[in-house]
Design a protein around this motif. Structure first.
Motif, mmCIF file in Angstrom:
data_model
loop_
_atom_site.group_PDB
_atom_site.id
_atom_site.type_symbol
_atom_site.label_atom_id
_atom_site.label_comp_id
_atom_site.label_asym_id
_atom_site.label_seq_id
_atom_site.Cartn_x
_atom_site.Cartn_y
_atom_site.Cartn_z
ATOM 1 N N ALA A 114 14.023 17.180 62.873
ATOM 2 C CA ALA A 114 15.262 17.074 62.101
ATOM 3 C C ALA A 114 15.139 17.725 60.717
ATOM 4 C CB ALA A 114 15.652 15.607 61.944
ATOM 5 N N ARG A 142 7.839 13.877 58.056
ATOM 6 C CA ARG A 142 7.080 12.744 58.608
ATOM 7 C C ARG A 142 7.095 12.801 60.133
ATOM 8 N NH1 ARG A 142 4.683 8.130 57.644
ATOM 9 N NH2 ARG A 142 4.895 6.392 59.093
ATOM 10 N N ASN A 143 8.255 13.077 60.703
ATOM 11 C CA ASN A 143 8.327 13.169 62.158
ATOM 12 C C ASN A 143 7.516 14.342 62.699
ATOM 13 O OD1 ASN A 143 9.682 10.887 62.790
ATOM 14 N ND2 ASN A 143 11.613 11.863 63.376
ATOM 15 N N LEU A 146 4.144 12.954 63.018
ATOM 16 C CA LEU A 146 4.061 12.034 64.160
ATOM 17 C C LEU A 146 4.112 12.781 65.486
ATOM 18 C CD1 LEU A 146 6.388 9.226 62.777
ATOM 19 C CD2 LEU A 146 3.882 9.142 63.014
ATOM 20 N N ARG A 184 1.405 12.699 68.522
ATOM 21 C CA ARG A 184 1.714 12.500 69.940
ATOM 22 C C ARG A 184 1.079 13.587 70.815
ATOM 23 N NH1 ARG A 184 7.151 9.774 71.540
ATOM 24 N NH2 ARG A 184 7.469 8.262 69.864
ATOM 25 N N PHE A 204 1.729 1.664 66.667
ATOM 26 C CA PHE A 204 2.666 2.104 65.614
ATOM 27 C C PHE A 204 4.097 1.824 66.040
ATOM 28 C CE2 PHE A 204 5.496 5.616 64.295
ATOM 29 C CZ PHE A 204 5.436 5.513 62.914
ATOM 30 N N LEU A 222 6.953 -0.538 64.315
ATOM 31 C CA LEU A 222 8.333 -0.149 64.001
ATOM 32 C C LEU A 222 9.287 -1.208 64.530
ATOM 33 C CD1 LEU A 222 8.632 3.685 64.855
ATOM 34 C CD2 LEU A 222 8.595 2.630 62.593
ATOM 35 N N MET A 262 16.642 13.116 64.952
ATOM 36 C CA MET A 262 16.059 11.795 65.190
ATOM 37 C C MET A 262 15.583 11.120 63.893
ATOM 38 S SD MET A 262 16.191 10.941 68.415
ATOM 39 C CE MET A 262 14.848 9.748 68.620
ATOM 40 N N PRO A 263 15.649 9.798 63.854
ATOM 41 C CA PRO A 263 15.225 9.069 62.647
ATOM 42 C C PRO A 263 13.699 9.064 62.502
ATOM 43 C CG PRO A 263 15.785 7.543 64.396
ATOM 44 C CD PRO A 263 16.146 8.919 64.895
ATOM 45 N N ALA A 264 13.240 8.775 61.321
ATOM 46 C CA ALA A 264 11.812 8.726 61.030
ATOM 47 C C ALA A 264 11.121 7.764 61.974
ATOM 48 C CB ALA A 264 11.593 8.307 59.579
ATOM 49 N N GLY A 265 10.028 8.190 62.547
ATOM 50 C CA GLY A 265 9.243 7.338 63.440
ATOM 51 C C GLY A 265 9.281 7.796 64.887
ATOM 52 N N VAL A 266 10.357 8.475 65.269
ATOM 53 C CA VAL A 266 10.556 8.816 66.683
ATOM 54 C C VAL A 266 10.963 10.281 66.828
ATOM 55 C CG1 VAL A 266 11.625 8.071 68.828
ATOM 56 C CG2 VAL A 266 11.397 6.443 66.962
ATOM 57 N N ARG A 274 13.835 1.960 67.768
ATOM 58 C CA ARG A 274 12.668 1.175 67.353
ATOM 59 C C ARG A 274 12.503 -0.087 68.198
ATOM 60 N NH1 ARG A 274 14.930 2.945 62.412
ATOM 61 N NH2 ARG A 274 13.808 4.811 61.722
ATOM 62 N N ALA A 308 20.882 11.462 64.869
ATOM 63 C CA ALA A 308 20.928 11.411 66.342
ATOM 64 C C ALA A 308 21.257 9.975 66.705
ATOM 65 C CB ALA A 308 19.590 11.831 66.921
#
Lengths: 164, 164, 164, 164, 164, 164, 164, 164
Positions: free
Chosen positions: D118, D123-124, D127, D131, D147, D151, E108-112, F44, F71
């Motif tokens: 995005a 940060r993504n 991550l 992955r 993790f 969340l 997508m939001p932070a974390g995913v 989440r 998203a």
């Protein structure tokens, strides 16, 4: 084209825009408003374009309808050299669905407005010119009111058919 | 402004665009390219604008940089009356982030190109003018190559700092 | 292709862009400007692309025209390795109407300009290259002025026909 | 930065992108993935950029994270010279909200993919690199699952607070 | 479909997306990567979709490719229940040219994170999965490098033909 | 929050959306509609999200209001596991002005509709839920009619003040 | 407000639009055109809105200026019940930069045009109304020509200052 | 059309929208929900449109589905004169892919919501109306749940076929 002195000028950058722009002429004809149609290209004949705009009011025109596509400069440039109202028709080109044409026409700077209609909406440009004239002409105003009644009747008839 | 005959003309529709457009001047100054800056509004002084463009080549200009916002007609109109390359700078206005300016400048019809740079990128307009001149001037080309080396050195120094 | 040393390089990422890009070649031919055309893909042959750009000035080119679509990196990458002016043509792909191509080409960072023309406007890219050369070549400038007169004459003839 | 051999390279065109891009580094650190960070500008140091990408796999990197804004060419150019997966982070610039950056990164031609996240989502990007590594490393995969559990726990705690 | 245990899962919301998505399968096949293809609809079979994602890693998958159009929720929802990298392919629908699909997948939001490729770019999704695997498999990496060499050779051959 | 059994569920992906979403709660309170508010994140806490939607109708809810940004998958995913009407509120994030949120929520595939309101329009989401209930509750409908009368009275008072 | 019978009606959906819309009033005042200003909300007082439009021509108005934002229905609805020209001003709201307002106003169906000006361009709406009147009023037309001369003089003075 | 008292009204501005809108009718028919269909044009028969909305609740309607394109005012205007929920279907016109229709329908001001579905998604509008009714009708809710099961079964069968 009518034989009397034209009241509205319809101009476009190329005769390839005529298939779009002739709807404006048809609308004017329906209301008996004399008009002229011409190719006046901002980019290909800038001096003639400036001249067209500068002389429009003195020649008796009451409004100018200008269609243009892409980096559509014709309506705005005409508006800069005439005190008349200029109606801009964004002509859609092969790409971008007329969004470039719309923004190039409507986003005019303070001081120099262009009356912009929908993408490809030359018929509405003609009707808008009629409204401008009708504000000062009771007969024409009555015709416009009648025209609106007809639109209603047609829509009602469509509803009739849809309801069975 | 330099005292020698200007090689590049920098024009804009209003002095309110100067905060953006002076970056073009700065770039030209860095390369020792003489320039002139002026307010030439397509919509507020169309005749003078036409005259400016028409006379530009004969006055010795080799390129014109034109900044404009919204329904940005200045670069395209100048391009229609000069055989010189015109560089268009889309100036962002309060709304739409310069997308209207960009489309109004770049989407020119066949026959009349405008060399468009990024939204608000007046400095790059100046550098593009330098490149146009440098293609015909070995000294200037050497300077541009050196300038590009400097950009690299700066970027490398930044990497140095980031890596510790 | 002409037999003299080319002055303008026309490059694209794939020969599938040639249907678009050959309009640039035609424009150059009309003005007698010698050119070369080649496939130079930023993403498929990056080293050759870098080499092409790095050597362009020394080989005698005065401008590079680069067409690309989607994440269109070719014009900007060439601009980063040559001091010459690079003209970018946003080639429209199947989706998004060339808006991705346009933004990927025009939104270059400070220091590395690309002279961007309209979506799909390869002919204008050729004409822009001619203007760049014409600024330093009185004969070519005269031809460009004549070309502009011809555009006007054509537009006037179209108006003639439209007026009857 | 860690002292072991880095597994992920984080690069950007200028250290002015670091405020955005360091979130990628933080994410990698949280998972104990060694990384390196560098300035590698596609437009200001193209040869070094090509070299960085060409050598990345042999130096032991398993993925490259590249942040860029505007006509964002860095991720795509790196992808063209490395067989490694390249993760692109569209950095938003002053205008257009990163839409230009997004399209310039994601709309890559067939053959050369960039894994785009995005706008501003460094940060993504970190991550996502985790992955990619975790798919081949059971411990890391367990950490990622944990993790994701965290969340969830955080989100549940927020719900708790909202419900009173 | 191969007979060995699949390494990559290709999923889509409907078999009407298969004409797009099979390009991903073809790419994997070219590199000898075993895969599976399935319909897993986020909106029509949400429980099965959650189950598919939750079990993917334990079944031995190393990456998931998910194609979806419009309000494209499949890639992001899968990413929320697997620690594996998920590659999202924005499938263009009848209107909006895939812009809705692209934004629904990439933002997508932070974390995913979801590794998003170009609109309609299923082939690149397959190649991206290959790169992810190749980072941990020297043979596959050699094949990818060879593939890139082939792309170059093809591009060079096209240039050859264009130059005559 | 009311003590009676809630009729409307207001959910969001994070309590950071609460500043937006509480306007929905306020609207419901004004009409005396009991509601519950909760954090139910699609990304989440996917299992809990599925459970929330699956049980909503049996718990007595008549409608669900779901706010989400970027998203934005929450409204659509809930709609896929409940037969109740789901109202989606596009929450604007830092970039793109909520256009990504809007498209991710509204562009649902055939079979699974989401009732989408304007970007950031949580108050209207609450009022839409009231209308849904009011269609089956004469008292509530009378209140809504009265509410509309009040809107009119306010607007008229504003006109009064403007006219002096 | 003037004491004579108003010629132009300026209406808006809420007095919160007045900070934008009063620029229209100022422009009319500068030209001595009597006007009235009122709150006429399409969505909050639809019957009054219909009545306002229906009676406008008989009350002596020659044009209506209507400002509205978001799903901006006021200009189009007024146009449907009056034969007068309606000028629409797209008022920008908190999100989307007025693009929603612009499209909601300009994209009218065939039969019912709205003369649309730029986003936030209430002053130009006033000037457009003046032009419509000036087409039928030689004095006003002279004033408009003079106004355009003043714009030119100002622009020239700005150029003067810029040139030193 | 059914013979019992209709529960849902389906209206559109012209019968040319019927090819799109009849999908809403089909969906209602599948669930045994009685409906009526009519042409109610906001711009061509504004008084009748106002009357339609004002009387809808008293005639026993529980929801109104309104389709409209371009400057789509019908859904919002109906919502302003009825306390019932109004479902808006953005009908795509020739240009702009329904983006104008979508924004004109969804971006309603505070106080007057429209439940908007996807561009061209008349079927979903029908299903959304069913959900609104089903929230108050256990039989209908059971049917909707069954319908969702059928969607799942179909999707699973498609997966079956794809897996061989």
């Amino acid at each position: 084209m009518t034989e009397t002195v034209p009241t509205v000028g319809i101009v476009m950058g190329s005769d390839s825009d005529w298939p779009f722009m002739q709807d404006a002429a048809t609308a004017l004809k329906e209301f008996g408003v004399p008009y002229e149609a011409d190719v006046v290209s901002a980019h290909r004949m800038p001096h003639e374009m400036i001249a067209y705009g500068s002389e429009a009011a003195d020649r008796g025109l009451k409004a100018i309808i200008a269609g243009a596509g892409g980096a559509a400069h014709l309506p705005g440039m005409l508006a800069s050299v005439t005190p008349l109202p200029v109606i801009g028709v964004p002509v859609p080109l092969k790409y971008l669905d007329g969004m470039d044409s719309l923004l190039s026409i409507v986003q005019m700077p303070a001081g120099v407005p262009v009356a912009t209609v929908a993408v490809g909406a030359a018929r509405n440009a003609g009707l808008l010119a009629v409204r401008m004239l009708a504000a000062h002409d009771a007969d024409l105003r009555a015709k416009m009111t009648e025209f609106q009644e007809d639109l209603k009747a047609e829509a009602q008839a469509k509803g009739e058919r849809l309801r069975r």
